[in-house]
Design a protein around this motif. Structure first.
Motif, PDB file in Angstrom:
ATOM      1  N   ARG A 168      76.803  -3.580-107.644  1.00  0.00           N
ATOM      2  CA  ARG A 168      75.646  -3.956-108.453  1.00  0.00           C
ATOM      3  C   ARG A 168      75.955  -5.090-109.417  1.00  0.00           C
ATOM      4  NH1 ARG A 168      72.993  -0.499-111.797  1.00  0.00           N
ATOM      5  NH2 ARG A 168      71.001  -1.396-111.154  1.00  0.00           N
ATOM      6  N   LYS A 169      77.243  -5.424-109.569  1.00  0.00           N
ATOM      7  CA  LYS A 169      77.684  -6.546-110.407  1.00  0.00           C
ATOM      8  C   LYS A 169      77.317  -6.372-111.877  1.00  0.00           C
ATOM      9  CE  LYS A 169      78.939  -8.888-106.687  1.00  0.00           C
ATOM     10  NZ  LYS A 169      78.411  -7.990-105.657  1.00  0.00           N
ATOM     11  N   LYS A 170      77.065  -5.131-112.303  1.00  0.00           N
ATOM     12  CA  LYS A 170      76.736  -4.896-113.704  1.00  0.00           C
ATOM     13  C   LYS A 170      76.952  -3.425-114.019  1.00  0.00           C
ATOM     14  CE  LYS A 170      71.826  -4.527-112.489  1.00  0.00           C
ATOM     15  NZ  LYS A 170      70.467  -5.051-112.761  1.00  0.00           N
ATOM     16  N   LYS A 180      81.063  -2.601-108.683  1.00  0.00           N
ATOM     17  CA  LYS A 180      81.395  -3.769-107.860  1.00  0.00           C
ATOM     18  C   LYS A 180      80.192  -4.275-107.071  1.00  0.00           C
ATOM     19  CE  LYS A 180      86.305  -2.675-107.340  1.00  0.00           C
ATOM     20  NZ  LYS A 180      86.739  -3.861-108.097  1.00  0.00           N
ATOM     21  N   HIS A 220      83.465 -11.818-106.136  1.00  0.00           N
ATOM     22  CA  HIS A 220      83.772 -10.436-106.474  1.00  0.00           C
ATOM     23  C   HIS A 220      84.145 -10.271-107.936  1.00  0.00           C
ATOM     24  CE1 HIS A 220      87.684 -12.296-105.637  1.00  0.00           C
ATOM     25  NE2 HIS A 220      88.200 -11.369-106.435  1.00  0.00           N
ATOM     26  N   ARG A 269      84.607 -17.171-113.795  1.00  0.00           N
ATOM     27  CA  ARG A 269      84.282 -16.220-112.732  1.00  0.00           C
ATOM     28  C   ARG A 269      83.913 -16.941-111.444  1.00  0.00           C
ATOM     29  NH1 ARG A 269      80.627 -13.840-116.633  1.00  0.00           N
ATOM     30  NH2 ARG A 269      81.688 -12.285-117.912  1.00  0.00           N
ATOM     31  N   TYR A 291      82.405 -11.296-110.346  1.00  0.00           N
ATOM     32  CA  TYR A 291      81.224 -11.171-111.188  1.00  0.00           C
ATOM     33  C   TYR A 291      81.053  -9.750-111.696  1.00  0.00           C
ATOM     34  CZ  TYR A 291      79.263 -15.803-110.425  1.00  0.00           C
ATOM     35  OH  TYR A 291      79.036 -17.139-110.428  1.00  0.00           O
ATOM     36  N   ALA A 292      81.607  -8.783-110.994  1.00  0.00           N
ATOM     37  CA  ALA A 292      81.461  -7.388-111.398  1.00  0.00           C
ATOM     38  C   ALA A 292      82.241  -7.131-112.674  1.00  0.00           C
ATOM     39  CB  ALA A 292      81.964  -6.470-110.290  1.00  0.00           C
TER      40      ALA A 292
END
Length: 541
Positions: free
Chosen positions: A163-165, A161, A67, A61, A69-70
């Motif tokens: 909040r990455k989680k 996207k 980007h 990643r 990481y989402a």
């Protein structure tokens, strides 16, 4: 994976179980200790392997950019905007088609009742804007459901996207914001009714969730007829409101009850004035009774203690005959409505099943419509029977009688299927809550907050979407099926993502392999050492 340590693989080699000897030997302490130490080494090796794979994913990643990481979206073949627009259009067309289909079928029943069978083939009479005024309402319903579905999908992608989680908060926030689509309905009473309906459903989900976790248990919820009791309480409030406070019910609901029942509006107004001790409108009541058979023998007082049966059903002196006629007339009037509500959604939402067996679909629709119409007809007959019985034994009227009459009439719900009784209770409960809300606000027990129903709807939709995605078993099967098919078919049935790497799949398989071990340990049963330490049972090795 060059960074995997040699000690991990040496642990795998050391943990290979010895081949069983042909002759069974009694276990000793040394062999048990060896098995335990081998199991510990195997578990340690699994942990190291998992950490190595996770580190590999993090490096991949990092090399691709921030980007990535989402968490990946579930629609790999199309963009987020295209996915949201597709869901919006799909749901809009479904909801629009259902509403228009119900309107056309009701119009066809109306033409058939007039014995104008040739006009059924005339599209100008069947679907003309003059007689079939459903276009605006169908568009508003389509915008409500389609707007919610499209905006919910888009918000989920954006939150994923930014909040990455992926957490339950995403579903709650997206559902709450998407709930603003309720503004597509311009009638505040309809918005309030829908918000209260969702509040009842949300309470059902929350209670089922707490009950499944042994956190809360409501007294009486295990009763076999608890749903019928809830339906009785709601019907008591609704029928009391219809007789004593009709302004607290939506106009469409008032008209439905009025057209279904056999008693005219002037009679209900006279009953209302009599219970409140106010003078009745002698002129309007005399004008209504002038066309009846017993109009000459009726004596109308300005302050009557009770409205007699001779005024409630002036065309017949027999209360039993009046109630039988009322039930029969209700059946004839409401059968087309129930048949339309049963047949059209089934055809639109389950078109393939209808094409496979159209005769069976029609038979099930007729059977369900007859059962539901019989229930409603019995409700009307019992309600009128309780009112007539009260006038046989009492000389003074009281508003509580109509609350009790609604409660007794609700016993007709026992004619419905067990699964449908709870649905009917949760359908009538928001109407009762809406009426009670209006009465309390009117008496200044609650503040009158503008657009409070919009905020309530948004909060309820956030909770509903959380339970749909994370605790679907707490929802009623009827509601869960409707949302999955009608609102969010792509939310709860996502296709397999094409951008998941082999290491991601391996981690999922490794976690799945550990679940049976945890289950066995929790049950207190221990598997043989040869099964525990078999490396071939681990996916990927």
């Amino acid at each position: 994976m060059a960074f995997l340590s040699k000690s991990a693989f040496s642990s795998f080699a050391k943990s290979e179980p010895p081949s069983p000897s042909p002759q069974a030997t009694p276990p000793d302490n040394n062999s048990n200790n060896n098995n335990i130490s081998a199991e510990d080494r195997l578990r340690e090796a699994e942990d190291r392997l998992r950490e190595a794979i996770e580190e590999l994913q993090r490096r991949q990643r990092r090399n691709r950019g921030l980007h990535e990481y989402a968490p990946p979206c579930e629609h790999a073949d199309e963009s987020c905007i295209a996915h949201a627009i597709g869901n919006l259009c799909q749901t809009f067309l479904l909801s629009y088609g259902v509403r228009v289909g119900i309107g056309i079928l009701l119009r066809a029943f109306k033409l058939a009742r007039r014995q104008s069978y040739s006009s059924l083939l005339d599209l100008k009479q069947l679907v003309s804007e003059k007689d079939l005024i459903v276009r605006e309402e169908a568009c508003r319903i389509g915008l409500l459901f389609g707007g919610f579905t499209g905006s919910y999908h888009l918000l989920r992608c954006l939150l994923r996207k930014f909040r990455k989680k992926e957490t339950p908060f995403n579903a709650i926030l997206a559902g709450s914001v998407a709930g603003l689509s309720i503004l597509a309905l311009d009638d505040p009473s309809r918005r309030r009714t829908l918000a209260l309906y969702l509040l009842a459903r949300l309470g059902q989900c929350a209670y089922n969730s707490a009950k499944s976790k042994n956190k809360f248990h409501l007294w009486g919820s295990h009763w076999s007829h608890g749903d019928s009791l809830l339906f009785a309480l709601a019907c008591g409030q609704v029928m009391y409101a219809f007789v004593m406070r009709p302004e607290s019910l939506p106009k469409s609901y008032q008209d439905f009850i009025q057209k279904t029942g056999p008693v005219a509006k002037p009679i209900y107004k006279a009953v209302r004035d009599s219970c409140r001790g106010s003078p009745i409108d002698v002129v309007s009541l005399s004008a209504y009774l002038s066309n009846s058979k017993a109009s000459s023998s009726l004596k109308i007082q300005e302050f009557p203690s009770i409205i007699p049966c001779s005024m409630i059903h002036p065309d017949t002196s027999s209360c039993l005959q009046h109630n039988a006629r009322a039930a029969s007339a209700t059946f004839r009037k409401t059968f087309p409505l129930y048949f339309s509500l049963t047949f059209v959604p089934f055809v639109v939402l389950r078109l393939q099943k209808f094409m496979d067996s159209p005769a069976r679909t029609c038979w099930l629709a007729v059977k369900g419509a007859v059962r539901s119409t019989t229930f409603l007809s019995s409700f009307v007959g019992i309600f009128q029977g309780v009112i007539c019985l009260h006038r046989k034994v009492a000389v003074k009227d009281h508003k509580l009688v109509y609350w009790l009459a609604g409660g007794f009439a609700s016993l007709s719900v026992l004619l419905e299927k067990k699964a449908r009784r709870g649905e009917l209770a949760l359908y009538v409960l928001p109407r009762a809550g809406d009426s009670l809300w209006y009465i309390l606000v009117n008496r200044h027990f609650l503040p009158d907050i503008k657009n409070a129903e919009v905020a309530l709807f948004c909060l309820c939709m956030g909770g509903i979407m959380y339970y749909l995605e994370h605790e679907p078993d707490t929802m009623a099967p009827f509601l869960r099926g409707i949302i999955r098919r009608f609102l969010a078919s792509r939310i709860t049935n996502p296709p397999p993502s094409a951008n998941r790497t082999a290491s991601y799949v391996y981690l999922q398989n490794l976690e799945a392999a550990e679940k049976p071990k945890l289950l066995e340990s929790s049950n207190g049963t221990e598997a043989p050492a040869s099964e525990k330490l078999n490396l071939e049972s681990i996916p990927g090795l």
